[in-house]
Design an enzyme around this catalytic site. Structure first.
Site, PDB file in Angstrom:
ATOM      1  N   CYS A  54       1.230 -15.073  -0.696  1.00  0.00           N
ATOM      2  CA  CYS A  54       0.146 -15.533  -1.569  1.00  0.00           C
ATOM      3  C   CYS A  54      -1.069 -14.623  -1.414  1.00  0.00           C
ATOM      4  O   CYS A  54      -1.513 -14.337  -0.301  1.00  0.00           O
ATOM      5  CB  CYS A  54      -0.225 -16.976  -1.219  1.00  0.00           C
ATOM      6  SG  CYS A  54      -1.633 -17.602  -2.150  1.00  0.00           S
ATOM      7  N   TYR A  87      -0.653 -14.987 -14.349  1.00  0.00           N
ATOM      8  CA  TYR A  87      -0.202 -15.710 -13.150  1.00  0.00           C
ATOM      9  C   TYR A  87       1.009 -16.577 -13.483  1.00  0.00           C
ATOM     10  O   TYR A  87       1.997 -16.584 -12.754  1.00  0.00           O
ATOM     11  CB  TYR A  87      -1.347 -16.559 -12.606  1.00  0.00           C
ATOM     12  CG  TYR A  87      -0.984 -17.345 -11.368  1.00  0.00           C
ATOM     13  CD1 TYR A  87      -0.757 -16.703 -10.158  1.00  0.00           C
ATOM     14  CD2 TYR A  87      -0.893 -18.727 -11.417  1.00  0.00           C
ATOM     15  CE1 TYR A  87      -0.431 -17.430  -9.019  1.00  0.00           C
ATOM     16  CE2 TYR A  87      -0.575 -19.463 -10.284  1.00  0.00           C
ATOM     17  CZ  TYR A  87      -0.342 -18.801  -9.084  1.00  0.00           C
ATOM     18  OH  TYR A  87      -0.018 -19.520  -7.965  1.00  0.00           O
ATOM     19  N   GLU A 128       2.651 -10.747  -5.961  1.00  0.00           N
ATOM     20  CA  GLU A 128       1.215 -10.994  -5.795  1.00  0.00           C
ATOM     21  C   GLU A 128       0.729  -9.982  -4.759  1.00  0.00           C
ATOM     22  O   GLU A 128       1.274  -9.918  -3.655  1.00  0.00           O
ATOM     23  CB  GLU A 128       0.961 -12.413  -5.299  1.00  0.00           C
ATOM     24  CG  GLU A 128       1.272 -13.482  -6.312  1.00  0.00           C
ATOM     25  CD  GLU A 128       0.822 -14.869  -5.871  1.00  0.00           C
ATOM     26  OE1 GLU A 128       0.004 -14.987  -4.932  1.00  0.00           O
ATOM     27  OE2 GLU A 128       1.300 -15.845  -6.481  1.00  0.00           O
ATOM     28  N   ASP A 149       6.417 -20.595   0.626  1.00  0.00           N
ATOM     29  CA  ASP A 149       6.233 -19.993  -0.692  1.00  0.00           C
ATOM     30  C   ASP A 149       7.494 -19.211  -1.053  1.00  0.00           C
ATOM     31  O   ASP A 149       7.802 -18.186  -0.431  1.00  0.00           O
ATOM     32  CB  ASP A 149       5.026 -19.047  -0.696  1.00  0.00           C
ATOM     33  CG  ASP A 149       3.713 -19.783  -0.522  1.00  0.00           C
ATOM     34  OD1 ASP A 149       3.634 -20.964  -0.909  1.00  0.00           O
ATOM     35  OD2 ASP A 149       2.758 -19.171  -0.007  1.00  0.00           O
ATOM     36  N   TYR A 160       6.357 -13.462  -3.908  1.00  0.00           N
ATOM     37  CA  TYR A 160       5.863 -13.575  -2.523  1.00  0.00           C
ATOM     38  C   TYR A 160       6.495 -12.552  -1.583  1.00  0.00           C
ATOM     39  O   TYR A 160       6.307 -12.637  -0.376  1.00  0.00           O
ATOM     40  CB  TYR A 160       6.109 -14.992  -2.003  1.00  0.00           C
ATOM     41  CG  TYR A 160       5.381 -16.046  -2.805  1.00  0.00           C
ATOM     42  CD1 TYR A 160       3.992 -16.042  -2.887  1.00  0.00           C
ATOM     43  CD2 TYR A 160       6.076 -17.026  -3.498  1.00  0.00           C
ATOM     44  CE1 TYR A 160       3.322 -16.991  -3.639  1.00  0.00           C
ATOM     45  CE2 TYR A 160       5.411 -17.986  -4.251  1.00  0.00           C
ATOM     46  CZ  TYR A 160       4.035 -17.960  -4.313  1.00  0.00           C
ATOM     47  OH  TYR A 160       3.367 -18.894  -5.059  1.00  0.00           O
ATOM     48  N   CYS A 184      -4.068 -21.122   2.332  1.00  0.00           N
ATOM     49  CA  CYS A 184      -3.781 -19.803   2.892  1.00  0.00           C
ATOM     50  C   CYS A 184      -2.516 -19.936   3.727  1.00  0.00           C
ATOM     51  O   CYS A 184      -2.523 -20.591   4.765  1.00  0.00           O
ATOM     52  CB  CYS A 184      -4.933 -19.295   3.760  1.00  0.00           C
ATOM     53  SG  CYS A 184      -4.542 -17.712   4.548  1.00  0.00           S
ATOM     54  N   CYS A 191       1.746  -4.923  16.274  1.00  0.00           N
ATOM     55  CA  CYS A 191       2.154  -3.657  15.675  1.00  0.00           C
ATOM     56  C   CYS A 191       1.725  -2.519  16.600  1.00  0.00           C
ATOM     57  O   CYS A 191       0.559  -2.436  16.985  1.00  0.00           O
ATOM     58  CB  CYS A 191       1.533  -3.496  14.296  1.00  0.00           C
ATOM     59  SG  CYS A 191       2.148  -2.068  13.414  1.00  0.00           S
TER      60      CYS A 191
END
Length: 192
Positions: free
Chosen positions: A33, A64, A76, A111, A116, A179, A188
């Site tokens: 998202c 959208y 997105e 999602d 996504y 969110c 990472c």
């Protein structure tokens, strides 16, 4: 017809549409998202401006609603315009990898759908090489923790289409908005 937006970033007042300041670079990132993803990058030092939109599909000027059908092929995404003298691409990609689970294919958490998916759309050969190297390094870190294969799409950007105005800086307008960002917890190993 392209979606019309104000063109002014709600947080810092910077222009969200070209021309961008001299010396800046652009990369387009998809990590689920786009609401939370955009906030993640507008908060980064060295990021000049962000905007949400759609990329990686076949339909020109998608809405959208069209993107959510899965028939346009778009993800997105967040356009990140940054100053490489203030923030490295490696640092931005480190944030990208750690903020979501790039092993989930066409989803992020709850999602579901092609929009996504995890994506990196580059704007130069140098970015492409850095993005591919970052994927390989993060894959090794994920495997060391027993996690799966990265499914992130990495390729040159075709076209970035701006999303509707109400999506731009959505979490600044709606502080309690959704969110869904959730990383794997694996750091990472890229140099900052």
């Amino acid at each position: 017809m392209p979606i019309q937006i104000s063109g002014e970033h709600l947080i810092n007042g910077a222009a969200m549409q070209p021309p961008f300041p001299a010396g800046t670079e652009q990369i387009v990132l998809g990590l689920g998202c786009f609401w939370g993803a955009e906030r993640l990058f507008w908060e980064q030092d060295g990021v000049v401006v962000t905007a949400v939109g759609y990329a990686g599909g076949i339909t020109p000027n998608p809405t959208y609603e069209e993107t959510c059908t899965g028939r346009t092929g778009h993800a997105e995404v967040v356009l990140v315009v940054y100053d490489p003298a203030r923030v490295t691409l490696e640092s931005l990609l480190g944030t990208f990898w750690e903020a979501h689970d790039p092993t989930q294919g066409m989803r992020q958490g709850n999602d579901l759908g092609t929009q996504y998916r995890s994506t990196i759309y580059t704007t130069s050969e140098k970015q492409q090489a850095v993005a591919e190297r970052s994927r390989d390094e993060y894959q090794a870190a994920l495997q060391a923790q027993g996690l799966g294969e990265i499914t992130t799409e990495i390729r040159p950007l075709d076209t970035f289409y701006y999303a509707e105005e109400y999506h731009q800086q959505y979490l600044a307008k709606n502080p309690n908005g959704y969110c869904g960002l959730k990383g794997t917890g694996v750091t990472c190993p890229l140099p900052a």
